[in-house]
Design a protein around this motif. Structure first.
Motif, short mmCIF file in Angstrom:
data_model
loop_
_atom_site.label_atom_id
_atom_site.label_comp_id
_atom_site.label_asym_id
_atom_site.label_seq_id
_atom_site.Cartn_x
_atom_site.Cartn_y
_atom_site.Cartn_z
N ARG A 278 73.94 70.01 17.52
CA ARG A 278 72.62 69.97 17.17
C ARG A 278 72.45 68.72 16.19
O ARG A 278 71.51 68.25 15.92
CB ARG A 278 72.18 71.21 16.25
N GLN A 279 73.61 68.17 15.72
CA GLN A 279 73.23 66.98 14.84
C GLN A 279 73.57 65.52 15.41
O GLN A 279 73.20 64.60 14.96
CB GLN A 279 74.45 67.06 13.39
N TRP A 280 73.69 65.75 16.79
CA TRP A 280 73.78 64.48 17.62
C TRP A 280 72.44 63.70 17.36
O TRP A 280 72.87 62.47 16.84
CB TRP A 280 73.97 64.63 19.08
N TYR A 281 71.51 64.11 17.88
CA TYR A 281 70.25 63.35 17.61
C TYR A 281 69.33 64.38 17.56
O TYR A 281 69.39 65.44 17.93
CB TYR A 281 69.87 62.62 18.99
N PRO A 282 67.97 64.12 16.89
CA PRO A 282 67.03 65.16 16.97
C PRO A 282 66.71 65.80 18.07
O PRO A 282 66.65 64.72 19.15
CB PRO A 282 65.92 64.34 16.28
N GLY A 283 66.43 66.89 18.42
CA GLY A 283 66.12 67.47 19.53
C GLY A 283 67.08 68.12 20.42
O GLY A 283 66.79 68.93 21.42
N TRP A 284 68.38 68.09 20.08
CA TRP A 284 69.45 68.57 20.66
C TRP A 284 69.67 69.87 20.43
O TRP A 284 69.62 70.41 19.24
CB TRP A 284 70.73 67.62 20.82
N MET A 285 69.89 70.70 21.54
CA MET A 285 70.12 72.33 21.24
C MET A 285 71.23 72.81 21.69
O MET A 285 71.71 72.36 22.78
CB MET A 285 68.80 73.00 22.03
N ALA A 286 71.94 73.80 21.03
CA ALA A 286 73.07 74.32 21.54
C ALA A 286 73.10 75.85 21.38
O ALA A 286 72.89 75.98 20.26
CB ALA A 286 74.12 73.76 21.15
N GLU A 287 73.01 76.60 22.26
CA GLU A 287 72.91 78.11 22.26
C GLU A 287 73.92 78.58 23.14
O GLU A 287 74.10 78.43 24.23
CB GLU A 287 71.61 78.63 22.63
N ILE B 145 79.63 80.91 26.81
CA ILE B 145 79.27 79.71 27.67
C ILE B 145 77.84 79.36 26.68
O ILE B 145 77.21 79.84 26.26
CB ILE B 145 78.64 80.23 28.90
N ILE B 146 78.19 77.92 26.30
CA ILE B 146 77.01 77.44 25.48
C ILE B 146 76.23 76.37 26.59
O ILE B 146 76.75 75.90 27.38
CB ILE B 146 77.42 76.63 24.15
N ARG B 147 74.92 76.57 26.15
CA ARG B 147 74.08 75.67 27.16
C ARG B 147 73.55 74.74 26.18
O ARG B 147 73.36 74.79 24.96
CB ARG B 147 72.73 76.50 27.32
N ILE B 148 73.57 73.43 26.43
CA ILE B 148 73.32 72.19 25.56
C ILE B 148 72.04 71.36 26.37
O ILE B 148 72.20 71.48 27.54
CB ILE B 148 74.51 71.18 25.43
N TRP B 149 71.01 71.37 25.63
CA TRP B 149 69.89 70.56 26.26
C TRP B 149 68.93 69.83 25.22
O TRP B 149 69.27 70.17 23.92
CB TRP B 149 69.02 71.44 27.08
N LYS B 150 68.14 69.07 25.56
CA LYS B 150 67.30 68.54 24.74
C LYS B 150 65.78 69.20 25.11
O LYS B 150 65.34 69.33 26.07
CB LYS B 150 67.23 66.91 25.02
N GLU B 151 65.20 69.72 23.83
CA GLU B 151 63.88 69.86 23.67
C GLU B 151 62.91 68.78 24.69
O GLU B 151 63.02 67.61 24.15
CB GLU B 151 63.28 70.13 22.60
N GLN B 152 62.25 69.31 25.47
CA GLN B 152 61.37 68.37 26.22
C GLN B 152 60.11 67.89 25.41
O GLN B 152 59.33 68.85 24.84
CB GLN B 152 60.84 69.02 27.64
N ALA B 153 59.70 66.92 25.12
CA ALA B 153 58.93 66.47 24.24
C ALA B 153 57.57 66.64 24.76
O ALA B 153 57.50 66.83 25.96
CB ALA B 153 59.19 64.89 24.12
N ASP C 295 65.17 63.44 31.13
CA ASP C 295 64.04 64.39 31.27
C ASP C 295 64.55 65.84 31.28
O ASP C 295 63.80 66.66 30.93
CB ASP C 295 62.97 63.79 32.05
N ARG C 296 65.26 66.05 32.05
CA ARG C 296 65.66 67.45 32.37
C ARG C 296 67.09 67.85 32.34
O ARG C 296 67.43 69.26 32.87
CB ARG C 296 65.11 67.74 33.81
N GLY C 297 67.95 67.24 31.88
CA GLY C 297 69.42 67.39 31.82
C GLY C 297 69.86 68.57 31.04
O GLY C 297 69.26 68.79 29.94
N VAL C 298 70.63 69.41 31.43
CA VAL C 298 71.16 70.59 30.88
C VAL C 298 72.69 70.84 31.14
O VAL C 298 73.09 70.43 32.22
CB VAL C 298 70.38 71.96 31.08
N ALA C 299 73.46 71.29 30.14
CA ALA C 299 74.88 71.40 30.44
C ALA C 299 75.32 72.77 29.82
O ALA C 299 74.73 73.31 29.15
CB ALA C 299 75.44 70.35 29.38
N TYR C 300 76.33 73.08 30.71
CA TYR C 300 76.93 74.39 30.32
C TYR C 300 78.35 74.24 30.06
O TYR C 300 79.02 73.80 30.92
CB TYR C 300 77.00 75.59 31.67
N VAL C 301 78.65 74.82 28.95
CA VAL C 301 80.29 74.38 28.71
C VAL C 301 80.96 75.81 28.00
O VAL C 301 80.51 76.53 27.15
CB VAL C 301 80.37 73.44 27.41
#
Lengths: 254, 141
Positions: free
Chosen positions: A221-230, A246-254, A199-205
């Motif tokens: 972004r092509q992992w699964y629908p909803g995954w974001m990387a900026e 630094i890229i932030r990786i997260w899933k849009e909260q539904a 529900d709230r995970g976020v990654a910084y790489v």
């Protein structure tokens, strides 16, 4: 500016010394845009304490910074931090860095768990990590020979000092990333959907220009629908090229 | 290594992760050490929903520690009753004995030396000088 945790006790002959990449992580995590993002996600009253995992803690400077600035960055006084490193000397050094930082600047603002000697995040329970931080070995250079790891990961039998070859090997682990500097990072990226909380995970790489960051973000972004990387932080701009980002990786909260 | 850390760890072997018996890891031959730290009451209250209580009870009983109650405490159980604020005055909440006991188990009781065993594959991870080692020999990766 928030103070940088002290690492003066760390022996940089065998543990990665905080450098431009480490400082970019500190600046990005405490930037006003990331603070706004993180507080929105984590500062709700009575929500459970977020677990912050840093893989490859090295000297521990980044995790210690997150631990003592829990209030400023996450808007709460009870963040949990845990770290891993493949280098056992780094684990001990980082644990010391975090302890010292908490005594000097912590004011009981966070709970520090342990620094574990392990491979990436392989020992973490699935979907338990809320904030993931990774400053990988990103330099395009041949990976060291892991066959030597067990003997090089502790002091030589009966000795009080490491050998020169051992120190070189341990430092190589901290920077050498194989082809495109992406061999270790790719292995870690694969685990991210599995370790982040749903529900709230976020990654910084952190990535460098040779890692082909645009392609990396597109793949995520092509992992699964909803995954974001900026990209949310960068340094070393030269003629439009960002050396580090630094890229932030997260899933849009539904 | 703090006992709360075990709430978040599992066997590092990929094929064990889907098996319920890979969690919790079981401490063996553990030498414990108490390392005192300041109690953080808001943390204890907020962490409750994240605690795997039955597994925590298993770990403490395997370590020979005092038995934990069958059900996890509530937020209210962690606050010392009775501190009434006089008018216009704010009284800081004080931790109850239950909170102090929980703090002792989760954050002050540490494994200094010993092993952590996976209930699924039986692999044992060593803990040395308080640092658990989850690196696997080549043939298990």
């Amino acid at each position: 500016m928030l103070p940088t945790p002290s690492t003066s006790h760390v022996c940089f002959d065998r543990v990665y010394e905080p450098a431009e990449d480490s400082f970019l992580l500190l600046d990005t995590l405490s930037s006003s845009s990331e603070v706004a993002f993180l507080q929105e996600r984590f500062s709700k009253a009575q929500s459970t304490p977020p677990l912050i995992l840093e893989v490859g803690v090295g000297s521990g400077v980044v995790l210690a910074f997150a631990a003592v600035n829990g209030n400023r960055i996450f808007g709460r006084q009870d963040v949990l931090t845990i770290g891993t490193d493949i280098n056992s000397f780094a684990c001990k050094a980082a644990a010391q860095t975090i302890r010292t930082a908490i005594v000097e600047h912590g004011h009981g603002a966070s709970i520090s768990l342990d620094v574990i000697n392990g491979d990436l995040a392989s020992c973490l329970r699935p979907h338990s990590v809320d904030v993931f931080i990774f400053n990988p070995p990103y330099v395009p250079a041949e990976l060291p020979d892991f066959a030597r790891h067990e003997s090089y990961n502790s002091l030589p039998e009966g000795q009080k000092k490491t050998t020169f070859e051992q120190d070189s090997y341990l430092l190589e682990l901290s920077y050498a990333g194989g082809e495109d500097g992406m061999v270790v990072t790719d292995r870690m990226l694969e685990q991210i959907p599995e370790i982040l909380s749903d529900d709230r995970g976020v990654a910084y790489v952190l990535l460098c220009a040779q890692n082909k960051p645009e392609q990396v973000k597109e793949r995520i972004r092509q992992w699964y629908p909803g995954w974001m990387a900026e990209a949310v932080g960068s340094s070393g701009k030269q003629a439009g090229w960002e050396k580090l980002q630094i890229i932030r990786i997260w899933k849009e909260q539904a | 290594m703090k006992l709360l850390t075990l709430n978040f760890l599992t066997c590092a072997i990929k094929t064990c992760k889907t098996s319920p018996s890979s969690f919790p890891l079981h401490p063996r031959d553990a030498e414990l050490e108490i390392l005192e730290t300041d109690i953080n009451l808001p943390f204890l209250k907020n962490i409750l929903p994240r605690l795997m209580w039955d597994e925590l009870r298993t770990i403490t009983s395997e370590l020979g520690l005092p038995e934990l109650p069958p059900a996890a405490p509530t937020r209210e159980d962690l606050v010392e009753p009775g501190a009434q604020a006089a008018e216009g005055e704010e009284v800081e909440e004080q931790p109850s004995q239950t909170a102090k006991d929980l703090h002792r188990v989760l954050l002050e009781t540490t494994v200094k030396e010993g092993k952590l065993a996976c209930g699924n594959c039986g692999h044992e991870y060593k803990v040395m000088e308080g640092v658990p080692n989850f690196l696997l020999p080549g043939h298990l990766v």
